[in-house]
Structures are given as structure tokens and as C-alpha cells.
Motif scaffolding. Structure first.
Motif, PDB file in Angstrom:
ATOM      1  N   LYS A 248      58.468 -20.987 -92.531  1.00  0.00           N
ATOM      2  CA  LYS A 248      58.718 -21.310 -91.130  1.00  0.00           C
ATOM      3  C   LYS A 248      58.455 -22.794 -90.853  1.00  0.00           C
ATOM      4  CE  LYS A 248      57.623 -19.769 -86.440  1.00  0.00           C
ATOM      5  NZ  LYS A 248      56.813 -18.808 -85.611  1.00  0.00           N
ATOM      6  N   THR A 249      57.338 -23.287 -91.362  1.00  0.00           N
ATOM      7  CA  THR A 249      57.013 -24.711 -91.164  1.00  0.00           C
ATOM      8  C   THR A 249      58.016 -25.589 -91.901  1.00  0.00           C
ATOM      9  OG1 THR A 249      54.664 -24.171 -90.967  1.00  0.00           O
ATOM     10  CG2 THR A 249      55.232 -26.465 -91.385  1.00  0.00           C
ATOM     11  N   ARG A 250      58.402 -25.148 -93.096  1.00  0.00           N
ATOM     12  CA  ARG A 250      59.383 -25.913 -93.866  1.00  0.00           C
ATOM     13  C   ARG A 250      60.699 -26.025 -93.090  1.00  0.00           C
ATOM     14  NH1 ARG A 250      58.480 -23.598 -98.350  1.00  0.00           N
ATOM     15  NH2 ARG A 250      60.101 -22.012 -98.225  1.00  0.00           N
ATOM     16  N   GLU A 251      61.106 -24.971 -92.466  1.00  0.00           N
ATOM     17  CA  GLU A 251      62.334 -24.988 -91.662  1.00  0.00           C
ATOM     18  C   GLU A 251      62.208 -25.957 -90.491  1.00  0.00           C
ATOM     19  OE1 GLU A 251      62.994 -20.976 -90.484  1.00  0.00           O
ATOM     20  OE2 GLU A 251      63.455 -20.263 -92.516  1.00  0.00           O
ATOM     21  N   LYS A 252      61.023 -26.014 -89.895  1.00  0.00           N
ATOM     22  CA  LYS A 252      60.802 -26.949 -88.784  1.00  0.00           C
ATOM     23  C   LYS A 252      60.936 -28.397 -89.262  1.00  0.00           C
ATOM     24  CE  LYS A 252      57.660 -24.081 -86.003  1.00  0.00           C
ATOM     25  NZ  LYS A 252      56.272 -23.978 -85.460  1.00  0.00           N
ATOM     26  N   VAL A 253      60.379 -28.679 -90.432  1.00  0.00           N
ATOM     27  CA  VAL A 253      60.453 -30.034 -90.974  1.00  0.00           C
ATOM     28  C   VAL A 253      61.900 -30.398 -91.294  1.00  0.00           C
ATOM     29  CG1 VAL A 253      59.789 -31.517 -92.908  1.00  0.00           C
ATOM     30  CG2 VAL A 253      58.093 -30.016 -91.857  1.00  0.00           C
ATOM     31  N   VAL A 254      62.626 -29.478 -91.902  1.00  0.00           N
ATOM     32  CA  VAL A 254      64.029 -29.732 -92.221  1.00  0.00           C
ATOM     33  C   VAL A 254      64.828 -29.994 -90.942  1.00  0.00           C
ATOM     34  CG1 VAL A 254      66.151 -28.686 -93.132  1.00  0.00           C
ATOM     35  CG2 VAL A 254      64.007 -28.461 -94.400  1.00  0.00           C
TER      36      VAL A 254
END
Length: 529
Positions: A248-254
Motif C-alpha cells: 500500500k505504501t509502495r503504491e502511494k510512493v509510485v
């Protein structure tokens, strides 16, 4: 978390500063500093900002007394002549008309780390890395620490935010951690733009900073998306040493990276912490890591080409791409190496300001070296020795390059040159400590040279009134640790004994009630577990 900050033991200066030049090696002549550099140096002392130069407690007390009388905040800038990020601040912030105008509303105090009482003042303010910028209210209460790496155009807004703060950031943080009820949007921004990198455990213990930032990111109200995003990015960057891959956090960063406006708004966090963010959110050599690296590279290329950013910010974006290429033991491609060469050559041609040159050329040389282009890095540094107002910093980079090649003689040569050319009491102790460390590491059997270098350093420390405070104290402690390890098996007992006797004489001249006395007497004592 990677900060654009000069600290003892940090990357270029002291990771590389582990050696000293052969006394017989030919020194590279340092040409006269050109007029453009001299003009840039003079600009810091020009009447644009009414700096109160502080070199003692009395100077600081006078500045705070004036602030209280005028009901103005106090802005404290702690820096050094050689420090690249400090030069960047001078080149892009202190000369901005909006900052100059804003400075009329506060009392600006400048503490040069090499001024006579600066290191003792460092203890008073609990500052370490250059540059550190602090804001106090008229009553002398520290409100916040300001980030030196944000875009200069954004800085005045952050400064105004701090000046308008009704409470110190420490109190705001306590409320945020207790649930955040009643905090205003500006309170959350104060936390998001706090200089966590220069906190020095004034607000949060160092080992708790990552967890606290994560807590803040999760607690920040959803209707304050940009502030929440900044806190999230800072929290992830702080977790690099303890990765927590989270889809979820990775998606936010992307998503941030894919949004040009969002990436531009958080440019400083993204460019300074790209590799750390990737390491925190993905496993080595995984598909998720590849996806995140691709997203970062696309965004960093856009930032690197953004002419609204400073040259230092743009080359930091390029350096981040090099860092990403080296993850998982990879190497920059020939195409990326060519871009680093071209970018470095271009900034070398374009820069006319001495402050900017010190900030950008050192970054360019470091990026070339990280890209595996050591010869190009050397050529850039040598071509700029005569253009730099602090060539000893560049010499330290030349030493780092030589060490990477495995050339001990050349590394030692440049570190001795750097020590010989260094200026200012605290700076000379710092560069001298690096020189001694290099000798012990690379030439441990050369007792004569090691003893001579340490004796010279002890003589310089004896002539300084604040040699055992803050940065200077850490420089001397570094020397002590190296020497104790060097003599651990008593293989160098005689020179060690002579140096201990010399140090005893230095310590004996310090007042018994001075905190420096304990630091001095403990230098050559083995550390207990």
C-alpha cells in the motif's frame, strides 16, 4: 535518512579522510581565487541581510536581548565556509529578495563554525551538522529547526510558518502523538517541514525518529494530503535500515512519482532519499524493487531537466539515479555514465558564482566517482582547485578517489595536502583528524609520520580555547580512538607514551571545572564496554 548535511564522519570528508600524503609528493599548486569567487564571498557580508556575527555567548546574549526588546524572533544559522550545502544556501537562499525582505522581521544570527567560540556555542544550541538553521521566539524559546534542503522558493514559506507558530514544535509533536485533536493545518506543516535530520534528539531520540514519523504520517488528517505525503515519504526514508515492504505504501510512493506536481513539491525528500525509500519498501532483486526503481528514474529524469530547480538540486536528482543503479550490486550503464559526464561538464562551464561552484562541483565530482568515473572526477576536481575558496574539501574528494583505486600513496598525498591547506580552528582539527586516521589505517607502521601528525594536532588544539567542544571534540576523540586501537597490542608503546605525555600537558592547562577537561583527559584511554 540521507540529508544534505556536512557532519563529522560523513560521506566525502571523512569516509574518504583516512590517510595523509607523502611529504615528498609534489603538491598541486592552488591558483589565485578568481574575482567571481571573491565577489561571491563578499556577498555574504553585504548589507542585504543584517547578520549579527556571533562568536561567543556574549554575542548571542546581545542578539537575544535585542530580539526580546523588539519582540522579534531570532534566526540562527550555523555553518562553515567549506561546507557545500552551506554554500548552496548562500547561493540560492540568502541572496533571494523574498528572504532578505523577510529577514527584516527577525534578528539574524550567523555562527561560523570556525569563529573563536563557535564550538562552545554548538554545545549551547545542540547543533552538529552544517548547515543547521534554528528559529527562536522573542523570549528565546526554540520554535523549530528549518530544513536546509528544501527548494529555495519554498523556504520563505516554511520560515514564515515557523515564525507564526504559536508553540514550539516539541509541544506540537506531543499533541500530535496524543491524538492530534485540535491541531491546525499549520501545526501539521510545522511537523512535516521540521528538520528531523538536524534534530540532535531535541524533539525525539534518534532511535525513535522512524517510528515517530510513521505515526505522524498515519495520524495526519486526510484532507491535508500534501502534508501527509511529505510525512509519509520522510517516514519511509527513515526506515531504510529496517525495511518494511508494504504494498500500500509502495503504491502511494509510485503515485507521487507519477505526478509531476507532487514530485516537484517533495523534490528534496525524493532526490536525497531515493535509494533509502526503495530499500525500505522492496526486497533485493525483486519485481517490486524493479518497478519502484523504474518509477523513480522516470521522475528523477524530469526533476533533473527542470530548469526552475537549482543546479545543486538537479545534480542531486542525477546522483540519485546513480545510487539506484548501484542497488543490488549493480552498476551505472554506459548511457547513464555519459549523462553524468555531460551534466558535470555543463555545470563546470556554466557556473560563475563561487558559492554555487563549491556546492555543485563537489556534488558533480562525487557523482562521477559513484558512477565509476574516477578519472573524470579527478579531472574535474583538479581543474577547480584554483577556483574554490576551500580547495581542501576538493582535495579530500581526490583522496577518496585514490583510496577507491587502492592507491594508498596518492590518497595519503591528497589528505596531507588537504590538512596543510585547511583553514579555521575547528576545520583544521577536523581535517587533521582525518589525516591521522588515514595514517593509522593505511600506514600503521610509519610511527614517525603518525607521531609527527598527532603531535602537530595536539599543538594546534592547545592553542585553541574551544578545542574540546562539539565538532572539535569529536575530531579529537576520533584521533584518540584511532591511536588507542593502533597501540592495542603495545606495538607502538614508545610513540604512544610520548603523545600521552604531550596530551597530559594540554589537558593540564584547561580549568578543572571546564567540561573540556574530561574530554581531553579521556582521549587516549581505552573505551570500556
Amino acid at each position: 535518512m540521507k540529508a544534505r548535511l556536512c557532519i563529522l564522519g560523513a560521506a566525502v570528508i571523512l569516509a574518504a579522510c583516512n590517510r595523509s600524503p607523502e611529504s615528498s609528493a609534489a603538491a598541486t599548486p592552488t591558483a589565485a581565487i578568481p574575482a567571481s569567487t571573491a565577489k561571491a564571498e563578499a556577498a555574504h557580508d553585504a548589507p542585504a541581510i543584517a547578520w549579527k556575527q556571533a562568536a561567543s555567548d556574549a554575542d548571542v546574549d546581545a542578539a537575544f536581548a535585542r530580539a526580546k526588546a523588539d519582540r522579534k524572533p531570532v534566526f540562527v544559522y550555523w555553518g562553515a565556509k567549506w561546507c557545500p550545502p552551506c554554500n548552496q544556501v548562500k547561493a540560492t537562499l540568502f541572496n533571494r529578495m523574498d528572504f532578505i525582505e523577510r529577514s527584516r522581521a527577525f534578528v539574524p544570527v550567523y555562527i561560523d563554525g570556525d569563529s573563536p567560540g563557535a564550538q562552545k556555542l554548538g554545545t549551547r544550541f545542540k547543533v552538529r551538522g552544517y548547515p543547521t538553521m534554528l528559529l527562536f521566539n522573542a523570549d528565546g524559546v526554540e520554535l523549530t529547526r528549518l530544513p536546509g534542503e528544501v527548494d529555495a522558493s519554498q523556504y520563505t514559506q516554511v520560515l514564515t510558518l515557523g515564525m507564526n507558530a504559536q508553540r514550539p514544535v516539541k509541544a506540537v509533536l506531543a499533541d500530535a502523538r496524543a491524538g492530534g485533536t485540535g491541531l491546525t493545518p499549520n501545526d501539521w506543516k510545522l511537523l512535516a517541514f521540521y528538520s528531523w535530520e538536524t534534530d540532535e534528539q531535541q524533539v525525539v531520540p534518534k532511535d525513535q525518529s522512524a517510528a515517530v514519523l510513521k505515526q505522524l504520517a498515519q495520524a495526519c488528517p486526510a484532507d491535508q494530503a500534501e502534508t501527509a505525503t511529505r510525512l509519509m515519504l520522510k517516514a519511509v526514508a527513515a526506515m531504510a535500515d529496517h525495511p518494511q515492504p508494504d504494498a500500500k505504501t509502495r503504491e502511494k510512493v509510485v503515485a507521487v512519482l507519477a505526478d509531476a506536481n507532487a514530485a516537484r513539491a517533495h523534490m528534496d525528500v525524493l532526490t536525497n532519499n531515493a535509494a533509502d525509500i526503495v530499500k525500505a519498501l522492496s526486497v533485493d532483486k525483486s519485481a517490486e524493487r524493479a518497478q519502484l526503481v523504474d518509477a523513480f528514474n522516470a521522475s528523477l529524469k524530469t526533476l533533473e531537466a527542470d530548469t526552475s530547480l537549482s543546479r545543486a538540486d538537479r545534480i542531486t536528482a542525477l546522483a540519485a539515479r546513480v545510487d539506484l543503479a548501484r542497488l543490488d550490486k549493480g552498476q551505472p550503464t554506459p548511457a547513464l555514465q555519459a549523462q553524468v559526464r555531460e551534466h558535470s561538464a555543463r555545470v563546470d562551464r556554466e557556473i560563475t558564482d563561487g558559492y554555487e561552484r563549491q556546492a555543485v562541483i563537489t556534488a558533480a565530482a562525487s557523482t562521477l566517482a559513484d558512477a565509476g568515473l574516477l578519472d573524470d572526477s579527478d579531472a574535474l576536481l583538479k581543474a577547480n582547485l584554483g577556483k574554490s575558496h576551500s580547495p581542501y574539501y576538493l582535495m579530500s574528494e581526490l583522496a577518496a578517489n585514490a583510496k577507491k583505486r587502492g592507491d594508498k600513496t596518492e590518497a595519503l598525498h591528497w589528505l596531507q595536502e588537504a590538512f596543510d591547506k585547511s583553514e579555521g580552528p575547528a576545520t583544521r582539527l577536523q581535517w587533521g583528524a582525518s589525516y591521522v586516521s588515514a595514517l593509522v589505517e593505511l600506514a600503521p607502521q610509519d610511527e614517525k609520520r603518525i607521531e609527527s601528525a598527532v603531535s602537530r594536532l595536539f599543538d594546534e588544539a592547545a592553542a585553541q580555547p574551544n578545542a574540546f567542544y562539539e565538532r572539535s571534540a569529536r575530531s579529537m576523540q576520533k584521533v584518540g580512538t584511532r591511536l588507542v586501537d593502533w597501540n592495542k597490542s603495545k606495538a607502538h608503546a614508545e610513540p604512544f607514551k610520548r603523545l600521552q605525555a604531550q596530551l597530559d600537558g594540554v589537558c593540564a592547562k584547561l580549568p578543572a571545572d571546564d567540561a573540556q577537561r574530561a574530554v581531553c583527559t579521556g582521549l587516549l584511554k581505552p573505551k570500556t564496554a
